[in-house]
Design a protein around this motif. Structure first.
Motif, PDB file in Angstrom:
ATOM      1  N   THR A  46       0.828  -1.209   0.000  1.00  0.00           N
ATOM      2  CA  THR A  46       0.000   0.000   0.000  1.00  0.00           C
ATOM      3  C   THR A  46       0.858   1.253   0.000  1.00  0.00           C
ATOM      4  O   THR A  46       0.548   2.248  -0.664  1.00  0.00           O
ATOM      5  CB  THR A  46      -0.923   0.008   1.232  1.00  0.00           C
ATOM      6  OG1 THR A  46      -1.787  -1.127   1.162  1.00  0.00           O
ATOM      7  CG2 THR A  46      -1.771   1.267   1.280  1.00  0.00           C
ATOM      8  N   MET A  47       1.958   1.195   0.719  1.00  0.00           N
ATOM      9  CA  MET A  47       2.833   2.356   0.803  1.00  0.00           C
ATOM     10  C   MET A  47       3.596   2.618  -0.488  1.00  0.00           C
ATOM     11  O   MET A  47       3.757   3.764  -0.911  1.00  0.00           O
ATOM     12  CB  MET A  47       3.829   2.154   1.946  1.00  0.00           C
ATOM     13  CG  MET A  47       4.856   3.263   2.072  1.00  0.00           C
ATOM     14  SD  MET A  47       5.995   2.918   3.429  1.00  0.00           S
ATOM     15  CE  MET A  47       7.147   4.288   3.181  1.00  0.00           C
ATOM     16  N   HIS A  48       4.042   1.551  -1.153  1.00  0.00           N
ATOM     17  CA  HIS A  48       4.987   1.708  -2.257  1.00  0.00           C
ATOM     18  C   HIS A  48       4.401   1.522  -3.654  1.00  0.00           C
ATOM     19  O   HIS A  48       5.118   1.707  -4.640  1.00  0.00           O
ATOM     20  CB  HIS A  48       6.157   0.733  -2.081  1.00  0.00           C
ATOM     21  CG  HIS A  48       7.056   1.083  -0.941  1.00  0.00           C
ATOM     22  ND1 HIS A  48       7.895   2.172  -0.965  1.00  0.00           N
ATOM     23  CD2 HIS A  48       7.227   0.496   0.272  1.00  0.00           C
ATOM     24  CE1 HIS A  48       8.572   2.231   0.166  1.00  0.00           C
ATOM     25  NE2 HIS A  48       8.183   1.230   0.940  1.00  0.00           N
ATOM     26  N   ARG A  49       3.153   1.161  -3.761  1.00  0.00           N
ATOM     27  CA  ARG A  49       2.564   0.994  -5.085  1.00  0.00           C
ATOM     28  C   ARG A  49       1.348   1.894  -5.219  1.00  0.00           C
ATOM     29  O   ARG A  49       0.600   2.112  -4.271  1.00  0.00           O
ATOM     30  CB  ARG A  49       2.151  -0.467  -5.324  1.00  0.00           C
ATOM     31  CG  ARG A  49       3.346  -1.422  -5.424  1.00  0.00           C
ATOM     32  CD  ARG A  49       4.209  -1.075  -6.628  1.00  0.00           C
ATOM     33  NE  ARG A  49       5.383  -1.936  -6.742  1.00  0.00           N
ATOM     34  CZ  ARG A  49       6.579  -1.624  -6.280  1.00  0.00           C
ATOM     35  NH1 ARG A  49       6.772  -0.478  -5.633  1.00  0.00           N
ATOM     36  NH2 ARG A  49       7.609  -2.439  -6.458  1.00  0.00           N
ATOM     37  N   SER A  50       1.121   2.419  -6.421  1.00  0.00           N
ATOM     38  CA  SER A  50       0.014   3.346  -6.660  1.00  0.00           C
ATOM     39  C   SER A  50      -1.312   2.616  -6.514  1.00  0.00           C
ATOM     40  O   SER A  50      -1.398   1.395  -6.616  1.00  0.00           O
ATOM     41  CB  SER A  50       0.111   3.936  -8.065  1.00  0.00           C
ATOM     42  OG  SER A  50      -0.063   2.923  -9.030  1.00  0.00           O
ATOM     43  N   ALA A  51      -2.363   3.395  -6.313  1.00  0.00           N
ATOM     44  CA  ALA A  51      -3.694   2.803  -6.134  1.00  0.00           C
ATOM     45  C   ALA A  51      -4.103   1.954  -7.327  1.00  0.00           C
ATOM     46  O   ALA A  51      -4.770   0.931  -7.198  1.00  0.00           O
ATOM     47  CB  ALA A  51      -4.725   3.906  -5.890  1.00  0.00           C
ATOM     48  N   SER A  52      -3.677   2.368  -8.515  1.00  0.00           N
ATOM     49  CA  SER A  52      -4.080   1.649  -9.724  1.00  0.00           C
ATOM     50  C   SER A  52      -3.455   0.267  -9.813  1.00  0.00           C
ATOM     51  O   SER A  52      -3.964  -0.614 -10.500  1.00  0.00           O
ATOM     52  CB  SER A  52      -3.678   2.463 -10.965  1.00  0.00           C
ATOM     53  OG  SER A  52      -2.271   2.637 -11.010  1.00  0.00           O
ATOM     54  N   SER A  53      -2.308   0.059  -9.121  1.00  0.00           N
ATOM     55  CA  SER A  53      -1.631  -1.236  -9.208  1.00  0.00           C
ATOM     56  C   SER A  53      -1.908  -2.106  -8.004  1.00  0.00           C
ATOM     57  O   SER A  53      -1.419  -3.216  -7.916  1.00  0.00           O
ATOM     58  CB  SER A  53      -0.112  -1.028  -9.329  1.00  0.00           C
ATOM     59  OG  SER A  53       0.411  -0.458  -8.159  1.00  0.00           O
ATOM     60  N   GLN A  54      -2.701  -1.612  -7.063  1.00  0.00           N
ATOM     61  CA  GLN A  54      -2.948  -2.379  -5.856  1.00  0.00           C
ATOM     62  C   GLN A  54      -4.060  -3.397  -6.080  1.00  0.00           C
ATOM     63  O   GLN A  54      -5.118  -3.063  -6.610  1.00  0.00           O
ATOM     64  CB  GLN A  54      -3.341  -1.456  -4.703  1.00  0.00           C
ATOM     65  CG  GLN A  54      -2.196  -0.558  -4.241  1.00  0.00           C
ATOM     66  CD  GLN A  54      -2.662   0.405  -3.169  1.00  0.00           C
ATOM     67  OE1 GLN A  54      -3.717   0.222  -2.593  1.00  0.00           O
ATOM     68  NE2 GLN A  54      -1.881   1.438  -2.934  1.00  0.00           N
ATOM     69  N   PRO A  55      -3.846  -4.631  -5.648  1.00  0.00           N
ATOM     70  CA  PRO A  55      -4.888  -5.644  -5.762  1.00  0.00           C
ATOM     71  C   PRO A  55      -5.908  -5.458  -4.651  1.00  0.00           C
ATOM     72  O   PRO A  55      -5.714  -4.674  -3.738  1.00  0.00           O
ATOM     73  CB  PRO A  55      -4.118  -6.951  -5.564  1.00  0.00           C
ATOM     74  CG  PRO A  55      -3.015  -6.560  -4.618  1.00  0.00           C
ATOM     75  CD  PRO A  55      -2.631  -5.150  -5.029  1.00  0.00           C
ATOM     76  N   THR A  56      -6.982  -6.180  -4.734  1.00  0.00           N
ATOM     77  CA  THR A  56      -7.951  -6.172  -3.650  1.00  0.00           C
ATOM     78  C   THR A  56      -7.416  -7.046  -2.538  1.00  0.00           C
ATOM     79  O   THR A  56      -7.181  -8.241  -2.731  1.00  0.00           O
ATOM     80  CB  THR A  56      -9.303  -6.724  -4.132  1.00  0.00           C
ATOM     81  OG1 THR A  56      -9.754  -5.920  -5.218  1.00  0.00           O
ATOM     82  CG2 THR A  56     -10.317  -6.702  -2.997  1.00  0.00           C
ATOM     83  N   ILE A  57      -7.193  -6.452  -1.371  1.00  0.00           N
ATOM     84  CA  ILE A  57      -6.594  -7.184  -0.262  1.00  0.00           C
ATOM     85  C   ILE A  57      -7.686  -7.715   0.643  1.00  0.00           C
ATOM     86  O   ILE A  57      -8.563  -6.968   1.070  1.00  0.00           O
ATOM     87  CB  ILE A  57      -5.673  -6.253   0.571  1.00  0.00           C
ATOM     88  CG1 ILE A  57      -4.694  -5.532  -0.372  1.00  0.00           C
ATOM     89  CG2 ILE A  57      -4.932  -7.049   1.631  1.00  0.00           C
ATOM     90  CD1 ILE A  57      -3.822  -6.466  -1.144  1.00  0.00           C
ATOM     91  N   PRO A  58      -7.685  -9.021   0.933  1.00  0.00           N
ATOM     92  CA  PRO A  58      -8.672  -9.554   1.859  1.00  0.00           C
ATOM     93  C   PRO A  58      -8.582  -8.848   3.197  1.00  0.00           C
ATOM     94  O   PRO A  58      -7.493  -8.482   3.637  1.00  0.00           O
ATOM     95  CB  PRO A  58      -8.263 -11.034   1.988  1.00  0.00           C
ATOM     96  CG  PRO A  58      -7.441 -11.311   0.769  1.00  0.00           C
ATOM     97  CD  PRO A  58      -6.754 -10.033   0.432  1.00  0.00           C
ATOM     98  N   GLN A  59      -9.712  -8.629   3.839  1.00  0.00           N
ATOM     99  CA  GLN A  59      -9.738  -7.964   5.124  1.00  0.00           C
ATOM    100  C   GLN A  59      -9.016  -8.820   6.158  1.00  0.00           C
ATOM    101  O   GLN A  59      -9.219 -10.027   6.249  1.00  0.00           O
ATOM    102  CB  GLN A  59     -11.186  -7.728   5.585  1.00  0.00           C
ATOM    103  CG  GLN A  59     -11.923  -6.708   4.737  1.00  0.00           C
ATOM    104  CD  GLN A  59     -11.286  -5.329   4.860  1.00  0.00           C
ATOM    105  OE1 GLN A  59     -10.922  -4.898   5.950  1.00  0.00           O
ATOM    106  NE2 GLN A  59     -11.157  -4.644   3.736  1.00  0.00           N
TER     107      GLN A  59
END
Length: 325
Positions: free
Chosen positions: A302-315
């Protein structure tokens, strides 16, 4: 963002002058230094050795105290405006405008000074080889200043580091600053060399396996915290992996991240021209990781990758983040 260039001379010289510091963790000064009280928590601290930039971080805390210090005074006018010259002779010159006496000797007296000691290890980024002395001086608000604490033009300084001949990502600096200024619990994720006991524990769990590349000489492996150990002083469950030294550094800077959904490596474009690193892109982790590892790796992602490249992270279950204190 305020930023300060601070002179970190040879350790023995600093100790001889009454200062206790270690560039990667803390730095000391006192109220005999110009700008001594202007430096604040949340400011960027950039340390240099008069030749090149050593590293930079964000000040998490400043401890103040009192100490006795021997200071020179002018033997002619009796004022403590005398300065010791390093190269030009005579050795001492009085800066009192009405005196300006020069001499090879000075008087010395004990003076009670206010001491300052920064704590800044959580966001520390080593930076040797990035900016040399002439460049650093030019990036100061007052380039001709001789003070040991000099204000930097932060935007220009940041531009020089991130777009120079040796680009240095500063995501850790930005996040550490936002966390300290905001006073919230967002984690600053850093990889640090672990203490021997923590490394021994990881070797017992994983063997001599780099989490990114597999079997490696034990001498080349470092204990990597997946969160800011410096900030909270705790070894969290699932908060560490063994990494080869070069990969440890690249993970620290966010040039390598782990997709927490696919458990595969994701390389920043800056690494892709290098074949030995490029082949790691999309490669699976070389060791089995737990849900706790994934939680910390997700925060790093989350810190190092842009929002567009972030996968959906399980809660994940609610667990306190490693917050800067």
């Amino acid at each position: 963002m305020a930023a300060w260039l601070m002179l970190a001379k040879d350790g023995s010289k600093r100790i001889g002058e009454g200062y206790d510091d270690s560039p990667a963790t803390h730095y000391s000064w006192d109220d005999t230094v110009p700008n001594h009280a202007t430096v604040q928590v949340g400011d960027v601290i950039a340390l240099w050795d008069s030749t090149e930039l050593v590293g930079l971080s964000v000040i998490e805390d400043i401890a103040t105290g009192q100490a006795e210090k021997k200071t020179p005074y002018c033997l002619k006018c009796g004022k403590a405006d005398v300065a010791e010259r390093k190269k030009k002779m005579p050795r001492f010159v009085c800066w009192n405008g009405e005196c300006k006496h020069e001499s090879d000797t000075a008087g010395w007296k004990d003076k009670t000074v206010v001491t300052y000691r920064s704590r800044h290890e959580a966001g520390w980024i080593p930076a040797r080889g990035t900016l040399m002395a002439p460049e650093l001086r030019a990036l100061c608000v007052k380039p001709k200043s001789q003070n040991s604490l000099r204000e930097l033009r932060w935007d220009d300084f940041k531009q020089a580091l991130t777009h120079g001949s040796v680009p240095l990502p500063l995501r850790v600096i930005d996040t550490a600053h936002d966390t300290i200024q905001g006073g919230h619990g967002t984690a600053t994720i850093r990889v640090r060399k672990g203490q021997p006991a923590f490394r021994k524990q990881l070797l017992g769990t994983f063997g001599n396996m780099c989490a990114f590349t597999g079997l490696a000489p034990v001498q080349a492996l470092e204990a990597a915290h997946l969160y800011s150990y410096a900030a909270n002083g705790k070894h969290h469950k699932g908060g560490g992996l063994l990494l080869r030294r070069d990969l440890h550094r690249l993970f620290d800077l966010g040039l390598i991240a782990v997709n927490p959904q696919t458990k595969t490596l994701h390389l920043h474009d800056d690494l892709k021209p290098y074949p030995d690193y490029a082949k790691l892109h999309d490669a699976p982790l070389a060791v089995a990781v737990t849900a706790d590892h994934i939680k910390w790796l997700a925060q790093h992602w989350t810190m190092h990758r842009s929002a567009s490249s972030q996968p959906t992270i399980p809660q994940q279950s609610s667990t306190p983040a490693a917050a800067l204190a």
